[in-house]
Design a protein around this motif. Structure first.
Motif, PDB file in Angstrom:
ATOM      1  N   ARG A  22       0.823  -1.203   0.000  1.00 21.10           N
ATOM      2  CA  ARG A  22       0.000   0.000   0.000  1.00 21.10           C
ATOM      3  C   ARG A  22       0.862   1.260   0.000  1.00 21.10           C
ATOM      4  O   ARG A  22       0.587   2.225  -0.681  1.00 21.10           O
ATOM      5  CB  ARG A  22      -0.907   0.038   1.236  1.00 21.10           C
ATOM      6  CG  ARG A  22      -2.233  -0.648   1.038  1.00 21.10           C
ATOM      7  CD  ARG A  22      -2.183  -2.132   1.330  1.00 21.10           C
ATOM      8  NE  ARG A  22      -2.065  -2.397   2.749  1.00 21.10           N
ATOM      9  CZ  ARG A  22      -1.996  -3.609   3.263  1.00 21.10           C
ATOM     10  NH1 ARG A  22      -2.031  -4.667   2.464  1.00 21.10           N
ATOM     11  NH2 ARG A  22      -1.880  -3.793   4.561  1.00 21.10           N
ATOM     12  N   HIS A  47      -5.294  -2.579   5.615  1.00 23.33           N
ATOM     13  CA  HIS A  47      -5.538  -3.710   4.710  1.00 23.33           C
ATOM     14  C   HIS A  47      -6.991  -3.721   4.238  1.00 23.33           C
ATOM     15  O   HIS A  47      -7.259  -3.992   3.060  1.00 23.33           O
ATOM     16  CB  HIS A  47      -5.220  -5.006   5.456  1.00 23.33           C
ATOM     17  CG  HIS A  47      -5.529  -6.245   4.675  1.00 23.33           C
ATOM     18  ND1 HIS A  47      -4.832  -6.619   3.544  1.00 23.33           N
ATOM     19  CD2 HIS A  47      -6.492  -7.198   4.863  1.00 23.33           C
ATOM     20  CE1 HIS A  47      -5.348  -7.742   3.064  1.00 23.33           C
ATOM     21  NE2 HIS A  47      -6.346  -8.111   3.845  1.00 23.33           N
ATOM     22  N   TRP A  54      -7.426  -1.235   1.590  1.00 18.73           N
ATOM     23  CA  TRP A  54      -6.819  -1.713   0.339  1.00 18.73           C
ATOM     24  C   TRP A  54      -7.753  -2.694  -0.355  1.00 18.73           C
ATOM     25  O   TRP A  54      -7.914  -2.655  -1.581  1.00 18.73           O
ATOM     26  CB  TRP A  54      -5.485  -2.376   0.668  1.00 18.73           C
ATOM     27  CG  TRP A  54      -4.810  -2.974  -0.523  1.00 18.73           C
ATOM     28  CD1 TRP A  54      -4.067  -2.328  -1.454  1.00 18.73           C
ATOM     29  CD2 TRP A  54      -4.822  -4.362  -0.907  1.00 18.73           C
ATOM     30  NE1 TRP A  54      -3.602  -3.222  -2.403  1.00 18.73           N
ATOM     31  CE2 TRP A  54      -4.057  -4.471  -2.101  1.00 18.73           C
ATOM     32  CE3 TRP A  54      -5.393  -5.504  -0.372  1.00 18.73           C
ATOM     33  CZ2 TRP A  54      -3.855  -5.683  -2.743  1.00 18.73           C
ATOM     34  CZ3 TRP A  54      -5.198  -6.715  -1.010  1.00 18.73           C
ATOM     35  CH2 TRP A  54      -4.438  -6.807  -2.180  1.00 18.73           C
ATOM     36  N   ARG A 103      -9.308  -2.152  -4.032  1.00 20.30           N
ATOM     37  CA  ARG A 103      -9.111  -3.146  -5.082  1.00 20.30           C
ATOM     38  C   ARG A 103     -10.449  -3.652  -5.615  1.00 20.30           C
ATOM     39  O   ARG A 103     -10.589  -3.923  -6.810  1.00 20.30           O
ATOM     40  CB  ARG A 103      -8.301  -4.316  -4.530  1.00 20.30           C
ATOM     41  CG  ARG A 103      -6.826  -4.050  -4.354  1.00 20.30           C
ATOM     42  CD  ARG A 103      -6.098  -3.952  -5.690  1.00 20.30           C
ATOM     43  NE  ARG A 103      -6.273  -5.141  -6.486  1.00 20.30           N
ATOM     44  CZ  ARG A 103      -5.530  -6.240  -6.363  1.00 20.30           C
ATOM     45  NH1 ARG A 103      -4.557  -6.274  -5.475  1.00 20.30           N
ATOM     46  NH2 ARG A 103      -5.743  -7.283  -7.140  1.00 20.30           N
TER      47      ARG A 103
END
Length: 1836
Positions: free
Chosen positions: A447, A467, A470, A474
């Motif tokens: 990241r 996370h 992210w 995505r």
């Protein structure tokens, strides 16, 4: 066959009885026949085959029986019998199958019995039952019967052996299912059912059978519906058999523990199959029901709940998280309800459960998720489970947290549930679980793109939030990104347990929020979780009540989905009823505000709550009003347009009587003004009355200041209002009544910040005497925060003054003092035109003042230029003929100094002549001019008197000293000439001056002219040791002292040092040692008494071969009475020792320098050091040392004070000692040579000591001793003394003023003219040059006038000579600024520096600050120092564009004595060194290697970090020396004994930082020399990068991470071709490498991985290292593997898949397969869904491969490599298995692979376990024969 034909023919008879008799006859004959016709003969085999292949049932039946009898009677081997029957079976008619199977069964039973129950087969295919089953489908029924017969008959040999015999057969029956039809599944179920039923008849022997079945369960296919049904049927069968067996055992009263555990194992094994990541099972309830039945039966029998059931609960948690079907969820819930009830009813409380989270707590969030199910039955079942879990949760919340966690041991391989539960335990007991041991930290690099540079520890929750974001990003960009539904549920399960942790509750709520971000479908379950925990936290007896506000803050985050907004608002609305408590109402307002911040749909509800009337309705509820005001402020900040809608509410908050509400109202208005949606001055007209009397409340003052800052934009349009605003701000900023109050500090800082938003000119117009008041405020402030705010505003004022400074204004004329006027007319007075004879009468003054030019000649221009050289030559002839040195080294040094000035003018005249006649380049002009002078001097020397020869030798040295270093030919010629004179022992007058000049020449040679330098020094040493003249020894000592000035001044870093060779630096260090040792030894000889200091000083240096100690015995042993004649010889030795301190210091012998200082001080009468030194009592012989000590002391003191080896208390003591010494000498009426010499030396030394201390400005000196000394000097030159004593007194005066007479080593900075308008009060201390002080200038003017008048008076020519010489020396010093260089290109032009300084106005703020710093009274002068204020001013001056004219060198050196200011002093010097020579000289001294080594750690680090800045301001040669010094420092740092490991790492980090700055500052194309030296430093630093071989990535110390991070940032800036060459890793055999090579290998791979991770090099560069990485021993590769995996996060999936495949392929041939497999574990862990739960630990990574690899290969993106991966993994496993089970020599490995290293034996068992598990999980990618071999492997 003919022998058996008749009998075989009878088998064709249709009568069965005859057929049977015929068969019996055939086999009887076989039994009785010889070998020729026996069973093993061809006729015998044909006969048996004929019988077995007959068409008659009777024949075949009897044949099978007879064959079995042959085997039974040992006529045939069992294997032969099995072979015959098996062959017949495969080719027979189906009606004969049962006969053959029966026969085979009989033979198998017989063979097993004959083998004693230990019948083994090398492969599963050779097993007789396997061969039968694989032959044809018709055998299954009879084979089943035969298996049961075998078990029933042979269990007497032991049921364990029977199970071992049957295990390959059972596994084959399972594994063949996917390769055959559905009948195989039916046969398997019947086989297991039959065996299980049979076992019930012998209940005491069932355990091994069940263990066999449990072992085989994992091979049952379960990836499709048929496989699930098979498994469920088999499980049901086993459960039924188990219950029957258990019921029978209970009746016998036997111990049931083992049987009980077997049932738990069965349940656990079955559930583990369903929870594996690669299994997507359906119809789970078909398995759950029988398993529940089994455990229910155990409970009904009264068996206890055992800890081993924990794994069962964890499996059910995972199943529940993965389940989507209502019926499955219901069955799982019922199962869980049963287990939890059993556990609670059983009263079983394990030790671990007292203060540790138990496994059932993981169910909390999955149960909450199910509470949102539309099914009432599911919700009902879930509520029952939840009620039980809640009790456990509350007990844990109230339990003592001091108990130690007891681990029951980790499972051999990880499962999904165990991984999650392990993480909970780690988080629970380690509070902030070290995130460096989490995969999330490595994953975060993808990241950030680069490793964190702040190296601050981050919580696991923060990494998880990152996370989750992210994943969300995505998912928005990639529709193919999918996430299994169990991952968010399991994360929520962890969070719901940690919510009740006393310190991690806040983080747990953040984890819940991250779960919602990761999967939007979790919004409703999260809402339910909030409500559930709110209910729990609201209870009075709950210790987690403080977590309730944080929990409620989770509600607004759920509003990110529009569909959730009504639910969230609906949840908050009940808290906004008027009858609720005030605190709850206030909280609800804040929650509603946060909800609006996430989704604007909630604004209407929020606006209703924030009506202006609310401040009236809730006037008694302060919390509610504050909450409303804070919410209004947040609305105005985030959405000013919405804030305008609430403008009436803003006004209401400002009009409130509560100061906190008013403060928030001011803040709200400031946000609206900032967004320019409200005009500030319009609003000011409304609220001005509310802004009065705010000095009583600091928080209100702070908020008001924030608002008033926005009035700066339109201040000029509203001047009257703006003036009021500024006065309010200044009133708050200057409020000093409560200096230590935090709130007032905050208010004052905000006021200063607001002032900074206004234009400086406007502030000055409206605040009277801003500069004066501001300076007064600054000088009196002590609070660091306020000082920082003052600093920011001060810098703005300074920048404003610089920008709007007056330009093109005539510079103010600097007043000229009377002293300067006198000095200006000296040449005309002493040498009036037409009186050339004065040259011979005043030779000393002529050397300094006499000058010729073409204009002064009476010829034409061309002729004038031609005669210019002749004029100088003639004048010099007269000078050398009349100048008398009188065997006085002091006079010789003064003469040499004067000759340097004369030679400089002579050189300049010759260059002018050459310029007028030819167009040569600069170097040629200088060389030609010097050559012409040299020829003249040599010609004079050949035809001259001895006295002239002495002067000419000095002139040669002076000439070479003023020449540039590049003119080496002239210096070499002069050196050769003087060396010839030096060795003329019969001519002492030639030797002694030649020795002095040779030393001076050696100090000015080019850096590369080592040979000439060493030749000169060697000659001086030889003469010093061998000469019998004390005077010559002294002169050689002075020469050696001069030579030391250029020794060890350059760090030498050899590129490729030759073994056994000696570098130039080593040679120079040897010479320094020789010089110091020889001088000390000779002085000891002359002393004639013991001197502990000299002895210890001599002992500090080694004895060298060329310095034969016996040579000292040849020295003339003069008596002490003879010393009066050659007193100056001894003085020369001492001066030489004093001049050598710099070189000695550069060798690193700081203690030797201190000893020399103390020794010389001890030799000065009445000037002993503060501490009594042993062996320093003054005796007759030691008195002779006092002359030299007085002259050498200034040199030593000057050096020591620059190196901070000199204390200010010693200064006062020395000045006092000199005063007493001179007073005593004047009082004693003597006229001897020693008395005169000592008086001269003491005057010169006292004046020089005073001048060097005052001109450096470091140490303050009391005024009275200075005045006393000046008066004593006046007494010397005005009393009845010899003329030479007068000269000494005059030199004392001019030296005190800084002239430095006789000093050829260093020069004092010129004093600045004191300002006539400065009001200098009566002072007690002086800390600068005397001529810079107005008081002392007035005091010194008559003194200089007296000397001037004596120089004019020609009545006493000798006295006039000395006076003229002294005043000329002073004049030369004062006019020396522009006379140092021969040509304009030798030294840079400094005109820009003068202009830069002079352009600063006297009334500017920077000038006021500079004057304050100049007059700053330090503690040693009796003052008090506010460090914070001084540091602030230094920072401001550093950022000032220009500095005013000031003695900055002295100021900075004085402040450097304060430890807290040293770094700021360095930064200021660095910022302005390009404009101020004294600052540049200070940096030059500070960065000298020997000086740098002695600095403290923080200052060293600061300097290293600014290497690039120093490169920018240093000259080219100085930059090269700086980089060479850094190389030497880096090399020596490793052996440094002062710093510990962390401190060394800290300095290396600073080095990397500075080198990176150097690369930024340096052009890669134009500075190749610099770049190569920078790269050399990088190579040296790289070799010291730490390589952590065993510590995990998690445990790396911060210093290690920081060092690597800085190194990578620096390497990124380097040239790509150099970087690739430097990091090139050549392949080499790992067996033969040593530790150093392995460390270098790991560093380079580690560096490449980090560079690839940051995108500095392509990932293909890293890919070329695969074979090397995976062939390295794993013990040192952990960090490297982690870094490689981190780098691969930035590559696409194809690259990562290729790495995974190639790693497994290399493991098949590598000596260290564990390295490759460890990488596989790391990469699969990083790429799989379970990554957030994983631990970055070596052993855990291998165990977790059971989860990570199976999860990864189940991913659709990774399934494409499944076949290749599993095939290679199988090959690698077979290789390791052969290695582990063999004798250790690895005989079975293929010839193409290397033998495994013996170190792999320790890791082999774990590797085999995990590889076997993965191959079993993906066995469909293997052919049947490999599957059978897989099943046959004995993996313990």
């Amino acid at each position: 066959m003919d022998s058996y034909a008749p009998l075989l023919e009878k088998t064709r008879v249709l009568q069965p009885s005859i057929q049977r008799l015929a068969v019996i006859s055939v086999f009887s004959k076989l039994r009785s026949s010889s070998e020729r016709l026996g069973p093993d003969s061809d006729p015998g085999r044909e006969a048996i085959s004929f019988c077995l292949s007959a068409d008659s049932v009777a024949v075949v039946d009897q044949s099978v029986r007879e064959l079995c009898r042959l085997v039974l009677d040992s006529v045939l081997d069992v294997s032969r019998g099995l072979l015959e029957l098996q062959s017949a079976l495969e080719g027979s008619h189906p009606k004969f199958v049962s006969l053959f199977v029966k026969g085979l069964g009989f033979l198998i039973r017989f063979g097993y019995e004959r083998k004693g129950g230990n019948w083994k087969f090398n492969t599963s295919e050779n097993h007789p039952f396997v061969r039968i089953l694989s032959s044809r489908i018709e055998v299954q029924t009879e084979l089943l019967h035969q298996v049961l017969l075998f078990m029933a008959h042979k269990r007497r040999f032991g049921i364990v052996g029977v199970c071992e015999f049957l295990e390959p057969f059972v596994k084959f029956a399972i594994l063949r299912i996917p390769f055959t039809d559905s009948a195989s599944s039916l046969f398997l179920r019947e086989l297991i059912s039959s065996i299980a039923s049979l076992c019930c008849s012998f209940r005491h022997e069932v355990l091994p059978v069940f263990r066999l079945f449990i072992c085989c369960l994992k091979y049952i296919p379960g990836k499709n519906l048929d496989g699930d049904r098979n498994l469920s049927c088999i499980v049901k069968t086993l459960v039924d058999a188990y219950t029957i067996w258990m019921r029978d055992l209970v009746g016998t009263g036997l111990e049931l523990t083992e049987v009980h555990m077997l049932g738990v194992q069965l349940v656990d094994t079955v559930l583990s199959l369903y929870t594996a990541p690669h299994v997507q099972a359906a119809e789970q309830e078909l398995v759950i029901e029988p398993l529940k039945h089994l455990l229910t039966f155990q409970r009904d029998l009264g068996l206890p709940y055992v800890p081993e059931l924990s794994s069962v609960v964890l499996s059910l948690v995972v199943m529940l998280a993965k389940s989507n079907a209502e019926h499955e969820e219901l069955s799982i819930l019922k199962f869980l309800h049963f287990l939890l009830l059993w556990k609670s009813q059983n009263g079983s409380t394990f030790i671990r459960d007292a203060a540790n989270p138990s496994d059932e707590l993981l169910l909390l969030f999955p149960i909450v998720v199910l509470m949102s199910s539309p099914s009432k039955s599911v919700k009902g079942a879930a509520s029952k489970v939840l009620s039980i879990i809640e009790n456990v949760l509350l007990k844990l919340a109230k339990a003592s947290k001091t108990e130690v966690c007891i681990h029951d041991g980790d499972p051999p391989l990880s499962r999904a549930g165990s991984v999650v539960f392990r993480l909970i335990l780690q988080l629970w007991h380690q509070n902030h679980y070290p995130t460096s041991t989490s995969f999330l930290r490595v994953a975060s690099s993808r990241r950030n793109g680069i490793e964190e540079t702040d190296h601050q520890p981050r919580s696991w929750a923060s990494l998880l939030r990152e996370h989750a974001q992210w994943v969300l990003d995505r998912r928005k960009t990639s529709a193919s990104l999918s996430l299994s539904q169990e991952i968010p549920v399991l994360l929520g399960a962890i969070a719901c347990v940690l919510v009740i942790h006393p310190s991690l509750g806040s983080d747990a709520i953040d984890i819940l929020a991250a779960t919602g971000v990761m999967d939007p479908k979790m919004a409703v379950p999260l809402l339910l979780a909030v409500l559930y925990y709110s209910n729990i936290f609201s209870r009075k007896d709950n210790p987690c009540r403080n977590a309730l506000p944080k929990l409620l803050s989770l509600l607004p985050s759920l509003a990110s989905q529009p569909v959730m907004v009504p639910l969230v608002v609906q949840t908050i609305t009940p808290m906004l009823r008027k009858d609720v408590k005030g605190l709850l109402y206030a909280t609800a307002i804040r929650l509603l505000c946060k909800t609006w911040e996430i989704n604007d749909r909630a604004f209407s509800s929020l606006q209703d709550v924030l009506r202006p009337k609310g401040f009236v309705d809730f006037i008694s509820e302060r919390n509610i009003c504050i909450s409303m005001a804070a919410t209004i402020r947040d609305v105005c900040r985030r959405h000013p347009d919405r804030g305008v809608d609430l403008i009436l509410s803003v006004q209401a908050s400002i009009e409130s009587q509560d100061s906190a509400v008013r403060a928030l109202g001011f803040q709200s208005l400031s946000h609206l003004c900032e967004a320019d949606v409200i005009d500030f001055y319009t609003a000011w007209g409304v609220i001005e009355k509310h802004a009065q009397s705010i000095t009583m409340n600091p928080s209100l003052a702070h908020s008001l200041c924030v608002l008033l800052g926005w009035g700066a934009m339109d201040a000029e349009a509203y001047p009257e209002d703006a003036e009021k605003v500024l006065k309010i701000l200044w009133e708050i900023a200057s409020f000093v009544q409560m200096t230590h109050d935090f709130q007032w500090t905050k208010a004052r800082v905000s006021a200063l910040s607001a002032l900074g938003q206004y234009e400086v000119s406007f502030i000055k117009e409206n605040i009277s005497d801003l500069d004066g008041n501001y300076a007064k405020l600054l000088f009196s402030e002590t609070n660091p925060e306020i000082l920082r705010a003052l600093e920011d505003l001060l810098i703005k004022i300074i920048m404003h003054e610089h920008t709007f400074r007056r330009r093109n204004v005539k510079e103010k004329k600097v007043p000229v003092s009377k002293i300067e006027k006198l000095l200006d007319v000296i040449p005309q007075v002493i040498f009036p035109s037409g009186k050339g004879m004065n040259i011979r009468e005043l030779p000393g003054a002529a050397l300094l003042c006499l000058s010729f030019s073409p204009r002064s000649l009476n010829h034409g221009a061309s002729k004038g230029f031609h005669d210019l050289h002749g004029q100088y030559e003639d004048a010099f002839k007269e000078i050398v003929a009349s100048l008398q040195l009188s065997r006085n080294i002091a006079i010789a040094l003064i003469s040499l100094q004067s000759m340097k000035s004369f030679m400089r003018r002579w050189m300049r005249a010759n260059i002018i002549f050459i310029d007028a006649t030819a167009a040569d380049i600069s170097s040629d002009k200088t060389s030609k001019a010097a050559s012409k002078i040299l020829k003249s001097l040599v010609h004079m020397a050949e035809e001259t008197l001895p006295r002239c020869a002495e002067n000419i030798a000095l002139a040669l040295g002076a000439l070479c000293a003023v020449l540039p270093a590049a003119v080496h030919n002239i210096k070499a010629t002069a050196s050769k000439f003087l060396l010839d004179w030096l060795f003329k022992y019969e001519h002492e007058h030639l030797q002694w001056t030649a020795g002095i000049s040779l030393g001076l020449i050696s100090s000015s040679l080019h850096a590369t002219d080592h040979k000439q330098k060493f030749q000169n020094i060697s000659g001086l040493l030889e003469v010093l040791c061998s000469s019998k003249s004390t005077f010559v020894k002294g002169a050689c000592g002075v020469g050696l002292g001069f030579s030391c000035q250029d020794l060890l001044t350059r760090a030498e870093v050899s590129e490729n040092p030759i073994i056994g060779s000696e570098t130039h630096r080593n040679q120079e260090e040897r010479f320094v040692g020789r010089i110091a040792k020889i001088l000390a030894s000779i002085l000891v000889r002359f002393l004639h008494t013991s001197s502990d200091i000299l002895d210890s000083l001599s002992a500090l240096f080694p004895v060298f071969k060329e310095d034969n100690v016996t040579s000292f015995s040849q020295l003339s042993d003069d008596n002490s009475e003879d010393f009066d004649d050659d007193i100056w010889g001894i003085a020369g030795l001492i001066i030489g020792l004093g001049l050598s301190v710099g070189a000695i210091y550069r060798t690193g012998r700081k203690d030797a320098v201190l000893k020399i200082k103390d020794l010389i001080i001890s030799w000065v009468p009445h000037a002993y050091s503060l501490k009594q030194i042993s062996g320093s009592s003054m005796d007759i012989s030691e008195r002779a040392f006092s002359v030299g000590a007085c002259l050498a002391l200034p040199v030593v003191i000057n050096f020591c004070q620059k190196m901070e080896l000199f204390d200010y208390r010693e200064v006062d003591h020395l000045i006092k000692g000199f005063k007493e010494l001179i007073s005593e000498l004047l009082d004693v009426k003597k006229s001897g040579a020693f008395h005169t010499s000592l008086l001269i030396a003491s005057c010169i030394g006292a004046g020089e000591t005073l001048g060097c201390v005052l001109n450096e400005g470091i140490h303050p000196i009391d005024v009275e001793p200075i005045k006393s000394l000046l008066e004593l000097f006046r007494t010397c030159y005005s009393g009845l003394h010899p003329p030479v004593v007068h000269f000494g007194g005059m030199l004392g005066v001019v030296n005190a003023l800084g002239a430095g007479a006789g000093n050829l080593v260093y020069s004092h900075p010129l004093p600045r003219t004191p300002q006539t308008n400065s009001e200098e009060k009566e002072i007690s201390y002086v800390s600068g040059p005397l001529l810079s002080s107005l008081i002392f200038t007035q005091h010194l003017t008559p003194v200089v006038q007296e000397i001037f008048l004596i120089a004019q008076n020609n009545k006493d020519h000798r006295l006039q000579l000395y006076a003229a010489w002294a005043i000329s020396i002073f004049r030369n010093y004062m006019w020396s600024r522009g006379t140092l260089s021969l040509t304009s290109d030798i030294q840079p032009d400094n005109s820009h520096r003068k202009l830069a300084s002079h352009s600063v106005s006297e009334d500017a703020m920077v000038s006021e600050l500079a004057q304050w710093m100049k007059n700053l009274k330090l503690p040693e002068a009796g003052g008090s120092l506010n460090i914070g204020t001084v540091a602030t001013i230094l920072r401001c001056m550093s950022r000032a564009p220009r500095l005013p004219a000031l003695d900055w060198g002295a100021t900075i050196r004085r402040l450097m004595k304060q430890e807290a200011l040293r770094e700021e002093c360095f930064r200021l010097s660095l910022a302005h060194a390009s404009q101020h020579d004294e600052l540049l000289a200070f940096l030059d001294d500070l960065s000298e290697l020997s000086r740098f080594n002695a600095l403290e750690l923080n200052l060293q680090s600061c300097m290293l970090c600014h290497l690039g800045d120093m490169m920018r301001i240093f000259s080219g040669s100085r930059t090269e020396k700086l980089l060479d010094d850094m190389s030497h420092f880096i090399t020596s740092l490793s052996s440094n004994q002062v710093y510990n490991t962390d401190q060394k790492s800290f300095l290396r980090v600073s080095c990397w930082n500075g080198l990176r700055q150097c690369l930024d500052e340096t052009s890669l194309e134009s500075s190749s020399e610099y770049i190569s030296k920078i790269e050399k430093c990088m190579e040296l630093l790289f070799a010291f990068l730490p390589v952590a071989s065993h510590s995990p990535y998690a445990a790396e110390e911060t210093s290690v991470v920081k060092e690597w991070s800085e190194a990578v940032l620096c390497l990124e800036k380097s040239r790509q071709d150099w970087l690739y060459d430097f990091l090139l890793v050549s392949s080499f055999d790992s067996v033969d490498r040593n530790v150093e090579l392995q460390a270098e290998l790991m560093r380079k791979i580690h560096a490449k991985a980090k560079l690839a991770r940051n995108g500095s090099i392509p990932s293909t560069e890293l890919g070329r290292l695969k074979s090397i990485i995976f062939n390295c021993e794993p013990s040192g590769m952990w960090n490297v593997l982690v870094e490689v995996v981190a780098a691969l996060q930035h590559t696409d999936g194809g690259v990562r898949r290729k790495w995974l495949i190639e790693a497994v392929e290399i493991s098949c041939i590598s000596r260290y397969p564990s390295t490759a497999l460890l990488f596989v574990g790391l990469l699969s862990g990083m790429c799989c869904e379970y990554m957030p739960f994983l631990t970055l630990d070596r052993s855990m990574v291998l165990k977790d491969m059971a989860v990570t690899v199976t999860s990864l290969l189940s991913d659709p993106d990774w399934q494409v490599i499944g076949q290749t991966f599993v095939s290679n993994l199988w090959n690698s496993m077979g290789r390791i298995y052969s290695f582990a089970t063999g004798p250790g020599d690895d005989d079975d490995t293929s010839a193409s692979s290397q033998p495994l290293a013996e170190s792999e034996r320790d890791s082999a068992p774990l590797l085999l376990k995990v590889m076997h598990y993965i191959c079993v999980a993906f066995r469909e990618h293997l052919p049947l024969e490999k599957q059978l071999r897989l099943a046959a492997m004995a993996i313990s």
